[in-house]
Design an enzyme around this catalytic site. Structure first.
Site, PDB file in Angstrom:
ATOM      1  N   GLU A 156       6.143  15.391  -9.110  1.00  0.00           N
ATOM      2  CA  GLU A 156       6.487  14.448  -8.041  1.00  0.00           C
ATOM      3  C   GLU A 156       5.736  13.116  -8.225  1.00  0.00           C
ATOM      4  OE1 GLU A 156       7.820  17.254  -4.344  1.00  0.00           O
ATOM      5  OE2 GLU A 156       5.700  16.741  -4.445  1.00  0.00           O
ATOM      6  N   GLU A 232      12.623  22.103  -5.786  1.00  0.00           N
ATOM      7  CA  GLU A 232      11.957  22.735  -4.649  1.00  0.00           C
ATOM      8  C   GLU A 232      12.895  22.657  -3.462  1.00  0.00           C
ATOM      9  OE1 GLU A 232       8.165  21.165  -3.581  1.00  0.00           O
ATOM     10  OE2 GLU A 232       7.261  21.479  -5.558  1.00  0.00           O
TER      11      GLU A 232
END
Length: 587
Positions: A156, A232
């Site tokens: 991320e 995710e």
């Protein structure tokens, strides 16, 4: 060969969808890995995803640990045994509500280091770590006949920065160490995040928790005509101390999973099994200039509970996944056995003040340096200095408290200073007190309770301890410092005197008739940690909540002899006993 062709993944020339569930080996006792992984497989999934935790694997520079709960290769092998592929996300930064986002605290001993960027000092440590880690993973790559299909470049990164030299350098390490594996980046479904986190030539996946069909629109202009993949899918959320326990209805989760299936998309459920932040391993967030520590349980409203039981979401998603793939439902493993032990009384205590030199390491230094300066990763740290001479009444200020300071003057507790409460409603500094005038000597002691290091955002350089004490305009120098990692309590000296209202260890014993799972309820205690047979099962903070009971893995228990329970309470307790039973309490 695992590859991308158009909008599909192919494995050895045949189309395959990745249906993955997240489970972190370091949050689950290894005795339970096969049980949890089997339950992922029997839910209709074909893959498990895990981060790797650099901070536990390399607790000191150049010293590596891949044993027990950190045996990554064993975890991968068990996944292969039960029929699962593996996705590994090695970071080096992982977030994961994990202390320091998985980075080792010893990095912060270097005041000039810059994290997660093209900083040569930082990069050297990352490369050293990846050389060791990748050597463990390489034999398990699909290209080498194993079951590891994919690995992630950073984590991320677009939520943090946009240093393309750095992210491309991370990518280059895979080539340098001959890691023949499909790479991917994972970022939030927003153009800003994709712009900062994407790496040229690397497959892009998105992270989100709802609105599946519209969420993938974020890829427009970044990646098209390739498989859709949610790296995710947040089926729940984590809890901070002082918040309400997060839950999510199973029908909401089933709806989103069906959307993935309708789109022929790939997904990784985060978390399928959350597990536990044992010890001091939980991290913290930082928002509105306040630290937000994560609780011990990483239940996450996952498909399997913290102790491995099935949830309504598990059963509902299992039925959906089997129907969509034309699979027959196979029998499931039995639910975990729970046990009720009852009331456990503590019969001995050991004051921290009497045991500093027994369980701590003492240093002498000019200034109150941070934990990281001394190479301390977790626990508490105690600073002591002395004022000598003739002083009039003055203001004593404590600067850089990270995170809660218990202040003592001549061994008497006079204040508790919370990092999140630096000023009162009138704007007056609460990290100061008035020291009465005296002639002779005064001893000032500060015990700092370090909550988890910040794991997300721009404030990662979260050194723990105390920065400075100032009397009036006079900086105080000369400190005895005791590092208290709480990693070996064998040298504690207990007495039958049940001390209270000060930092104290309490010890008791109990019998268990089985290896069943159970929970210790901390209603009588305030704040601290619990050890079962020497293993730190985590932190409690009952006055904050929401969690009021800690999970005791049955694998820790003895059935042929007494079990030992030790509590370290820092703020005082009501009654020297706990209840251990079969009922969790997450708030």
């Amino acid at each position: 060969m695992f590859e991308i062709k158009g909008k599909d993944f192919l494995l050895n020339g045949k189309k395959i969808n990745i249906y993955s569930g997240a489970m972190h080996y370091f949050r689950t006792m290894p005795e339970y890995w096969e049980d949890r992984l089997t339950k992922i497989k029997l839910c209709g999934f074909n893959t498990v995803e895990t981060y790797t935790c650099w901070n536990l694997h390399e607790p000191k520079k150049g010293e590596y640990d891949f044993e027990g709960i950190l045996d990554l290769e064993r975890f991968i092998n068990i996944a292969e045994k039960v029929g699962l592929y593996v996705i590994v996300r090695p970071g080096p930064y992982i977030c994961a509500e994990w202390d320091f986002g998985g980075l080792p605290p010893w990095l912060l001993a270097d005041r000039n280091i810059r994290l997660r960027c093209n900083n040569e000092n930082y990069k050297k440590h990352v490369e050293d770590w990846f050389a060791v880690l990748f050597a463990k993973i390489k034999p398990h790559l699909e290209s080498n006949g194993g079951n590891v299909l994919m690995m992630q470049v950073e984590n991320e990164y677009g939520s943090y920065a946009n240093d393309y030299e750095y992210s491309n350098w991370i990518k280059s390490l895979y080539a340098k160490f001959e890691m023949d594996v499909m790479l991917f980046t994972a970022d939030g479904n927003w153009c800003n995040m994709l712009s900062g986190g994407s790496v040229d030539g690397v497959y892009k996946v998105l992270n989100f928790g709802s609105n599946v069909k519209s969420a993938f629109d974020a890829l427009n202009g970044f990646q098209e005509n390739m498989p859709l993949f949610c790296g995710e899918f947040w089926c729940g959320w984590f809890d901070h101390w002082g918040e309400k326990h997060h839950t999510r209805k199973s029908n909401s989760v089933v709806y989103e999973i069906k959307e993935f299936l309708d789109l022929d998309a790939n997904f990784n459920v985060y978390m399928f099994h959350g597990g536990t932040n044992f010890g001091f391993w939980a991290g913290s967030n930082f928002a509105q200039n306040k630290i937000q520590p994560t609780i011990t349980s990483y239940d996450y409203c996952a498909f399997l509970t913290e102790w491995g039981d099935y949830t309504p979401a598990y059963h509902a998603v299992r039925e959906l996944m089997h129907k969509a793939q034309g699979l027959e439902l196979a029998p499931l493993p039995e639910k975990p056995e729970l046990q009720n032990i009852g009331v456990v009384k503590f019969t001995e205590s050991a004051k921290l003040s009497d045991n500093l030199s027994k369980i701590g390491t003492k240093y002498r230094c000019a200034t109150p340096e941070s934990m990281e300066y001394f190479g301390q990763n977790f626990g508490y740290i105690y600073y002591e200095t002395k004022l000598k001479g003739k002083y009039v009444m003055s203001i004593l200020k404590f600067e850089g408290v990270h995170d809660i300071a218990h202040v003592y003057v001549d061994d008497k507790k006079v204040a508790v200073m919370d990092r999140n409460k630096q000023k009162n409603l009138l704007g007056i500094n609460k990290h100061q007190l008035i020291l009465s005038g005296f002639e002779g000597e005064k001893k000032i002691g500060v015990l700092v309770d370090a909550m988890g290091r910040i794991n997300y955002g721009t404030n990662l350089e979260d050194r723990k301890g105390l920065e400075r004490i100032v009397l009036g305009n006079q900086i105080m120098f000369g400190y005895d410092v005791y590092c208290l990692p709480m990693d070996n309590l064998d040298k504690l000296e207990y007495t039958k005197d049940m001390a209270n209202n000060e930092p104290v260890f309490l010890r008791g014993t109990f019998k268990a008739n089985s290896k069943g799972e159970c929970f210790v309820h901390m209603d009588n205690f305030t704040k601290g940690n619990v050890w079962i047979n020497g293993f730190n099962i985590g932190r409690y903070w009952t006055k904050k909540g929401p969690q009021k009971a800690l999970y005791i893995p049955g694998s820790l228990l003895h059935t042929d002899k007494d079990n030992e329970i030790v509590i370290f309470d820092i703020e005082g307790y009501n009654k020297g006993e706990v209840v251990i039973n079969n009922k969790p309490d997450l708030g």
